[in-house]
Design an enzyme around this catalytic site. Structure first.
Site, PDB file in Angstrom:
ATOM      1  CB  SER A  68      -0.603  -0.301   1.249  1.00 30.30           C
ATOM      2  OG  SER A  68      -1.973  -0.847   0.716  1.00 30.30           O
ATOM      3  CE  LYS A  71      -4.354   1.183  -1.255  1.00 27.96           C
ATOM      4  NZ  LYS A  71      -3.935   0.588  -0.189  1.00 27.96           N
ATOM      5  CB  SER A 128      -4.234   1.904   4.000  1.00 23.22           C
ATOM      6  OG  SER A 128      -4.017   1.237   2.539  1.00 23.22           O
ATOM      7  CE  LYS A 230      -1.740   4.078   2.485  1.00 18.98           C
ATOM      8  NZ  LYS A 230      -1.911   2.616   3.543  1.00 18.98           N
TER       9      LYS A 230
END
Length: 390
Positions: A68, A71, A128, A230
Site C-alpha cells: 500500500s 498509494k 488505505s 503511510k
C-alpha cells in the site's frame, strides 16, 4: 581563481559540559558518532527531507513490492491534479463496480454512489482504501490502467528510476515494484510540493459511511515528532512503513521495507529516526540570490559583478563536526561583458574535511552590458599584457 567564503554563524561547534562532583568544567568536544543501527528489514533509508542527504541506507535500490505504499503515488497524483486545477476536492466521483469490488483494505464506498474527491483522498491516505484508490484513479485518468501509466510518468519526473507501477493500490501484480530510495524521494516530494494537504497524513482517524477507521501508522501515537506518511502490507512485501518526523527545524524521512510485523515496522522506523535526530543536524548555509562575492568585470558598463547561487544551499552533517566545514569559490579568472544574469562563472565547493559535500554553480546575479568602444579596446590591451605575465 579560488576564494574562501565565510560560513554563516548559525553553524556552531558543539560545546559539552563535564560535571565531576560539585565542580564543572566547560570543554570543547566533538560528538562521537556510533555506527548506524542494523535493522531487521529487507531494505531501508533515512533521508534529510530538506537537503535530500541519505544518512543511512541498506539495499536502498533493491526493487521490492511496495504494497500500500503505492498509494503515496496515488495521493501525490491526486494532489498534483488538484493543484493544476484539473480536478477539485468538491468533485463528486461516481463509484464504479470495479472500485467497489476491489479487495483488501477498504474505505467502504458503495457502487453507484457519489463520493467527494476530498473524502477519497482521506480514504486513501488515512484508511488505505483500495476501493478509494481505484475510484480516484478512474476519476483522474478514466481507467486504472491509464492511471498506472500516469504514475510511471510522474515517477520518471521525480527521479524514481527503479520504480514501476501496475495499479493504484499496491495489490500484488507482476512488474509492480519500487525501492526504498525511490519511496524516500516520493515522500520528500509530497512534503515539499503539497504542504497544505500534507497534514492529512498525520490524522489518526477518518470516518466514512459511519465507519471509523484508524491510521495504521503506530508512530503517530508514540512519537509527537512524527506527522506522516503511510503503511503497507502484503504477504509478498511484508510489513512496510514510510514515516516522516520533524524536530528542532530538521525533518527526516524513514523508509522501512519487508519487516515481519506491524510492531517491527514501527520499532525499526523509530530506530532510524532517533539515530538521525540524535547524531545529525542540518542547516541553511546560503539563500538563493545571496551575494557571495563581487568579481572584476572587464569591458563592461560596470567594473564589478555580484555572484551567488540560483538555489538556496543547505547541508546535513554529523553533529559536532562543523569545525571541519570549508567553503570555497572557484571562479573564472577573467569575466568579460556582456554578462547575462544567471550565467555560470564558477563553482561553490562545500567540504567536510576531505569529503566534497556539494558542488554548486556560481552564477551572475545581474547583467552587465558591454562598455563603449574606447573602454573595450583599453581593457583588451590590459588583458593581453596580463596574459603575458601569467
Amino acid at each position: 581563481m579560488r576564494v574562501f567564503v565565510t560560513i554563516p554563524r548559525l553553524i556552531r561547534a558543539a560545546v559539552c559540559l563535564l560535571v565531576l562532583g560539585s565542580a564543572s568544567t566547560a570543554v570543547s568536544a566533538a560528538v562521537l558518532i556510533p555506527a548506524p543501527p542494523s535493522l531487521a528489514a529487507s531494505a531501508y533509508v533515512l533521508m534529510d527531507a530538506n537537503t535530500g542527504k541519505v544518512i543511512i541506507s541498506q539495499n536502498a535500490d533493491q526493487r521490492l513490492p511496495p504494497a500500500s505504499l503505492t498509494k503515496l503515488m496515488t495521493s501525490y497524483i491526486a494532489d498534483y491534479e488538484i493543484a493544476q486545477g484539473n480536478i477539485s476536492k468538491q468533485d463528486r466521483v461516481l463509484v464504479s463496480e470495479k472500485a467497489w469490488r476491489t479487495p483488501g483494505s477498504r474505505m467502504f464506498i458503495r457502487e453507484g454512489t457519489q463520493v467527494l474527491v476530498g473524502d477519497l483522498l482521506k480514504g486513501i491516505i488515512i484508511q488505505s482504501g483500495n476501493d478509494a484508490s481505484v475510484a480516484m484513479a478512474e476519476h483522474i485518468a478514466g481507467s486504472e490502467d491509464a492511471f498506472a501509466d500516469l504514475m510511471n510518468q510522474h515517477a520518471r519526473q521525480l527521479g524514481m528510476n527503479n520504480s514501476q507501477f501496475q495499479n493504484a493500490t499496491g495489490l500484488p501484480k507482476e512488474g509492480h515494484f519500487t525501492t526504498a530510495n525511490d519511496l524516500a524521494l516520493l515522500a520528500r516530494s509530497i512534503i515539499r510540493d503539497f504542504p497544505d494537504d500534507y497534514p492529512i497524513y498525520a490524522e489518526k482517524y477518518f470516518t466514512y459511511n459511519k465507519i471509523r477507521q484508524p491510521n495504521r501508522n503506530k508512530l503517530l501515537w508514540r512519537d509527537s515528532r512524527v506527522d506522516g506518511l503511510k503503511t503497507g502490507h502484503t504477504e509478498e512485501a511484508g510489513y512496510c512503513l514510510v514515516a516522516s518526523a520533524k524536530d528542532k527545524g530538521m525533518r527526516l524521512i524513514s523508509v522501512v521495507l519487508g519487516t515481519n510485523s506491524e510492531e517491527a515496522r514501527a520499532q525499526e522506523s523509530q530506530k532510524l529516526l532517533s539515530y538521525g535526530f540524535r547524531y545529525y543536524e542540518s542547516a541553511d548555509l546560503y539563500q538563493a540570490g545571496e551575494v557571495l562575492n563581487e568579481a572584476k568585470v572587464w569591458a563592461g558598463t560596470r567594473d564589478s559583478l555580484k555572484l551567488g547561487t540560483a538555489e538556496s544551499i543547505s547541508i546535513t552533517i554529523p553533529r559536532g563536526q562543523s569545525d571541519a566545514l570549508g567553503v570555497t569559490l572557484d571562479l573564472d579568472k577573467v569575466i568579460q561583458a556582456p554578462v547575462t544574469e544567471g550565467a555560470s562563472y564558477g563553482t561553490l565547493n562545500i567540504t567536510l574535511g576531505d569529503e566534497l559535500l556539494q558542488q554548486v554553480p556560481v552564477v551572475a546575479l545581474e547583467s552587465v552590458e558591454p562598455a563603449g568602444l574606447v573602454k573595450r579596446i583599453w581593457h583588451s590591451i590590459v588583458l593581453f599584457f596580463l596574459s603575458l605575465i601569467g
